[in-house]
Design a protein around this motif. Structure first.
Motif: not given
Length: 749
Positions: A334-335, A393-401, A412-414
Motif C-alpha cells: 500500500w501507499s 508525491d507517492v513513490v515506489l521502487t522495484y528491482w529486476t535481476p 524509482v517510480m513516481s
C-alpha cells in the motif's frame, strides 16, 4: 427463433411412426421373446443421424443489454454510438448495436450483438460497473436475463425497500486514548484465553475486560493504529472494538490463514488456501450472508472494506504461488495514504486506485521484465521537481535481476504518472533488499553480490536521496556480507550486522562470534552549491554473536540480540549518550554510542516495543519453544519492570497508538518543561503504589482546594466594594494567641 433450435411440432408424430415401423420390421423377422431382448444392445445411430438437429448459436445469447449510457441529443447519437462501439469492441467483434432514440434524444440504454456468446460474457465481466465519467456508470447484463428474471415473474414490478439490519452501537473506537492516567494497553494470548490489560509500572495487571475463552482459533492482531482488534476463526475473521470490545463485523473467508492491513486502517487483506466457493453450492441459510459473487469463484486473495465488512476486490494467486509451500507476505502493498495498492505478477506490476473501485491505474499493468520485488515509500515525499503547492508525491521502487543481455537494475517510480525517476545498473548480483527510511527521503538497496567464483558473497549499499535534485546515490562498499540492516526511526542513521562470507550464505542467521556490528551516521558534504549527505562509520563492534536489530519506535535506543541461541543476551544501547565521546570515534559525526546494560532471556522468540518507545517486552512463545514461556518488560535502559511466566503462553501484543496530534512547537514546549511533567508522573506512580501516602496527598489537595475557594470568595467581595459604596463590609476578626514564654514553678505548702 425457436425453429432454429428445435424440430417443428408437426414432424414429431411422423418420427414416432417411423421408429415404431422400423422396430416392428425388425421384431417380425425373428421369433420375439421379450425376456431375451436387451434394448441397450440395439443400434439407433441411423435414426439419431436422420432426425438430429444441428445446434447453432442462439442470437439472444450473443446479445447484451447495456444500461446507464449517456442520454444525448439525436444529432449526437452517431458519435455516441461510435464511442460505445469502440469500447465494446475490446471484448470481441461487435456485429450490431441498437441505440434507440425517442423524442429527439437517446434513451440511455442499448443492445449490442457479438459474434458469439463467449464474447458477450467477456463484455459483461469486463464492462459491468465501468465508469464512463463522474455521472455515468454502465450496467451490462445478458439479454436473456429479461426472460429469466422479468418475464418469469421473479422480479416484482413494485419496489420493496430492502430491510436494513438494526444499528449496533459500538461506542468511540478510540475511547481508550482518553484514559486519565495515559496508560497503555496490551494483549496476552495464553492457553485458550485472551486477556487485555492496562499497564502501569510496578503494578499488577488491571483488566480492561475479563479474559475471554475461545476468542480466537489461532492468533490475534491489532490494526496499525490500534482502532480494531482482529481474531481468527475457521470461517474467516472478526473485528472488535469500542470500550467493551464488542464485535463490529464478520469477514467471511473460509480457511483464512494470513491477514494484513492498509496503513490507515481502511482495508483488510485476507488469504486462504481454499478457493472461494460458488454461492449456489452453499446451503440456502448460508447463502444469505455469503459476501462473494460468481465472478469471485476460485480466487483466494481478498481485500475488504473494514468499516462496512464487505469485500471490495478479489484476486487469484499468481501461477508461481498457487502451490507454494512458503508464501511471501504481504502480497498486496500500500501507499502511505491508502490511495494506491499494488501486487506483483510475472513480468508485471499491477497498481490499483482505491478511490476508483480498485480500477487499474491507467487501465493497464506496468510491464517490468523479471521483476523480483517492489515497495512503496512509507511516507509522502516532496521531490525537487515538485512545486511547493503540490501535494506530497507517492513513490515506489522495484528491482529486476541480471540476465545474459542486461545488468540488474533498481528503479524509482513516481505515482500516478508511472514515470521512472532514477535507475541504477548493477552487476554480479545475487539478491537485493529494499529498505526505506521512515521519512521516505532515503532508500537503501542492500545488494548481495558474488565474486567471479560465485561461491562467496559480499555486500554493497546504495542509498538514494529522493528529496535532492536528480536523486543522487551514495555508494558504500563493504568486504563483508550484510546479514541485517535497520534504519533508526526519525533519523538517517542505521546499523548493519555483517561478517566475512565463507560460502555459508544459507546459514546467515546462525549466531556465531564472527559477526561485526557497525553503526553509521551522516555528515554534510558540499558539492558545488548543494549540500549532500554522506554516510560514514560511527564505530564497529567486532566478534559479536548478535544477528537481530530492534530500534525503539522513537529512535535513539536500540537492542541487539539473537533469536537463534539457547540463552540470548539483550544488549541495550544509547546512540546519543550525553557524555564524552571515545577517542577512537569519528569526530565528524554527532552521535555517541554507549552500552547501557545486558540482560539474558532464555527462550527468546520476539521483541515487542511499546509505541512511545518507553518499554520493550521480551517474549517466549510456546508456538516456537517450550523454554521459559512468558514475558518480561524492560525500560529503555534495560531495567526489569515486570516478569510473568505462564504455561501455554502464546503471544504478547502492545496496542498501537495513532500518530501524535502535537505540533513541533508543542513537543518543544513539553521537552522544555519535562522536569515539571516528570514530577507529576512520579507523584501519580507513588500514589498508585502506596495507599497510605495516596490518602495523605488527596487530603492535602482537598484542603488546598477549600483554601483557594475561600480566597476567591474574599477577592470577589473586595472587588464589589470598589465598584459600589453601598456594599456592606463584613469585618472578620482573627484572634491569635502567641505564648511568648512558659515557666513551671513548684509552690511549696
Amino acid at each position: 427463433m425457436m425453429k432454429n433450435n428445435a424440430i417443428e411440432c408437426t414432424t414429431i408424430p411422423n418420427i414416432i411412426e417411423d421408429i415404431q415401423f422400423e422396430f416392428l420390421e425388425v421384431t417380425m423377422s425373428v421369433e420375439f421373446d421379450p425376456s431375451t431382448v436387451d434394448i441397450s444392445q440395439l443400434d439407433f445411430s441411423d435414426l439419431e443421424e436422420k432426425y438430429s438437429v444441428k445446434q447453432e448459436n442462439n442470437l439472444i445469447d450473443c446479445c447484451v443489454l447495456c444500461d446507464g449510457a449517456p442520454i444525448a441529443p439525436e444529432s449526437k447519437a452517431p458519435v455516441l454510438k461510435k464511442v460505445l462501439t469502440k469500447l465494446f469492441s475490446q471484448s470481441g467483434k461487435v456485429e450490431d448495436m441498437y441505440l434507440p432514440v425517442e423524442d429527439g434524444k437517446t434513451k440511455g440504454y442499448l443492445i449490442i450483438r457479438f459474434s458469439n456468446p463467449i464474447e458477450a460474457l467477456k463484455a459483461i465481466k469486463s464492462l459491468n460497473g465501468k465508469k464512463l465519467d463522474v455521472k455515468h456508470r454502465l450496467l451490462v447484463n445478458k439479454l436473456s436475463d429479461i426472460e429469466e428474471y422479468v418475464l418469469s415473474g421473479k422480479v416484482n414490478d413494485e419496489f420493496n425497500a430492502p430491510e436494513f439490519p438494526p444499528f449496533k452501537e459500538t461506542g468511540h473506537l478510540n475511547q481508550w486514548l482518553v484514559d486519565p492516567k495515559g496508560r497503555d494497553q496490551f494483549l496476552i494470548n495464553y492457553n485458550q484465553s485472551v486477556g487485555i490489560y492496562w499497564y502501569r509500572k510496578n503494578l499488577e495487571n488491571e483488566a480492561v475486560i475479563e479474559p475471554r475463552e475461545q476468542w480466537t482459533s489461532t492468533y490475534m492482531k491489532w490494526s496499525p493504529k490500534g482502532k480494531y482488534l482482529f481474531s481468527m476463526f475457521p470461517q474467516g475473521v472478526q473485528s472488535w472494538g469500542g470500550e467493551g470490545f464488542q464485535r463490529i463485523n464478520r469477514h467471511l473467508h473460509p480457511g483464512v490463514r494470513l491477514i494484513d492491513f492498509s496503513p490507515n486502517e481502511k482495508f483488510l487483506v485476507t488469504l486462504s488456501p481454499e478457493p472461494i466457493m460458488d454461492p449456489m453450492e452453499l446451503r440456502e441459510e448460508l447463502r444469505k450472508d455469503y459476501p462473494f459473487k460468481s465472478e469471485d469463484i476460485g480466487k483466494k486473495l481478498v481485500i475488504w472494506d473494514i468499516a462496512i465488512g464487505l469485500p471490495v476486490k478479489t484476486f487469484a494467486l499468481p501461477p508461481n504461488l498457487e502451490n507454494a509451500t512458503r508464501m511471501p507476505w504481504p502480497l498486496i502493498k500500500w501507499s502511505y495514504d491508502d490511495k494506491y495498492c499494488a501486487r506483483m505478477g510475472p513480468d508485471a506490476l499491477a497498481i490499483y486506485e482505491t478511490e476508483k473501485d480498485f480500477q487499474l491505474l491507467g487501465k493497464n499493468t506496468v510491464r517490468i521484465e523479471g521483476i523480483q520485488d517492489f515497495s512503496f515509500a512509507p511516507a509522502g515525499i516532496k521531490l525537487s521537481s515538485s512545486k511547493k503547492s503540490d501535494p506530497l508525491d507517492v513513490v515506489l521502487t522495484y528491482w529486476t535481476p541480471e540476465t545474459e543481455n542486461q545488468s540488474a537494475k533498481v528503479s524509482v517510480m513516481s505515482i500516478p504518472n508511472k514515470s521512472v525517476l532514477r535507475t541504477i545498473p548493477l552487476v554480479q548480483v545475487k539478491d537485493i533488499k529494499l529498505d526505506w527510511n521512515e521519512s521516505g527521503k532515503y532508500l537503501c538497496c542492500n545488494v548481495t553480490r558474488h565474486k567471479k567464483s560465485k561461491k562467496t558473497f559480499f555486500s554493497n549499499m546504495h542509498i538514494f536521496q529522493l528529496s535532492e535534485k536528480d536523486i543522487p546515490v551514495d555508494k558504500i562498499e563493504l568486504q563483508d556480507l550484510v546479514l541485517n540492516f535497520k534504519w533508526e526511526p526519525n533519523s538517517n542513521k542505521f546499523i548493519t550486522i555483517s561478517r566475512i562470507d565463507k560460502g555459508e550464505l544459507s546459514n546467515s542467521n546462525v549466531a556465531t562470534e564472527s559477526n561485526t556490528i557497525t553503526f553509521f551516521d551522516v555528515e554534510e558534504v558540499k558539492v558545488g552549491t548543494t549540500s549532500l549527505k554522506k554516510w560514514v562509520k560511527l564505530t564497529s563492534l567486532e566478534n559479536n554473536t548478535c544477528t537481530d536489530i530492534s530500534w525503539s519506535p522513537k529512535g535513539r535506543f536500540v537492542i541487539l540480540t539473537s533469536f537463534n541461541t539457547q540463552n540470548p543476551e539483550l544488549k541495550f544501547y544509547d546512540v546519543e549518550f550525553d557524555d564524552d565521546k571515545p577517542k577512537d570515534q569519528n569526530p565528524k559525526v554527532q552521535s555517541n554510542l554507549k552500552l547501557l546494560s545486558t540482560q539474558t532471556f532464555s527462550g527468546l522468540t520476539d521483541l515487542q516495543w511499546e509505541k512511545s518507545g518507553r518499554f520493550v517486552t521480551a517474549v517466549s512463545s510456546s508456538w516456537k519453544t517450550k523454554i521459559n514461556n512468558g514475558y518480561s518488560i524492560y525500560d529503555v535502559a534495560g531495567h526489569l519492570l515486570k516478569e510473568e511466566h505462564i504455561n501455554g503462553f502464546k503471544e504478547f501484543l502492545w496496542r498501537p497508538r495513532p500518530e501524535s496530534l502535537l505540533t513541533s512547537n508543542d513537543k518543544k514546549r513539553v521537552r522544555k518543561n519535562l522536569k515539571e511533567y516528570a514530577a507529576q508522573f512520579e507523584e501519580a506512580d507513588t500514589m498508585d503504589t502506596n495507599a497510605a501516602l495516596r490518602e495523605i496527598i488527596l487530603r492535602r489537595r482537598q484542603l488546598l482546594q477549600e483554601w483557594n475557594e475561600y480566597r476567591n470568595q474574599v477577592r470577589s467581595k473586595l472587588q464589589l466594594k470598589d465598584v459600589s459604596e453601598n456594599v456592606e463590609v463584613e469585618t472578620i476578626e482573627t484572634v491569635k494567641e502567641i505564648i511568648v514564654e512558659e515557666k513551671e514553678e513548684v509552690i511549696e505548702d
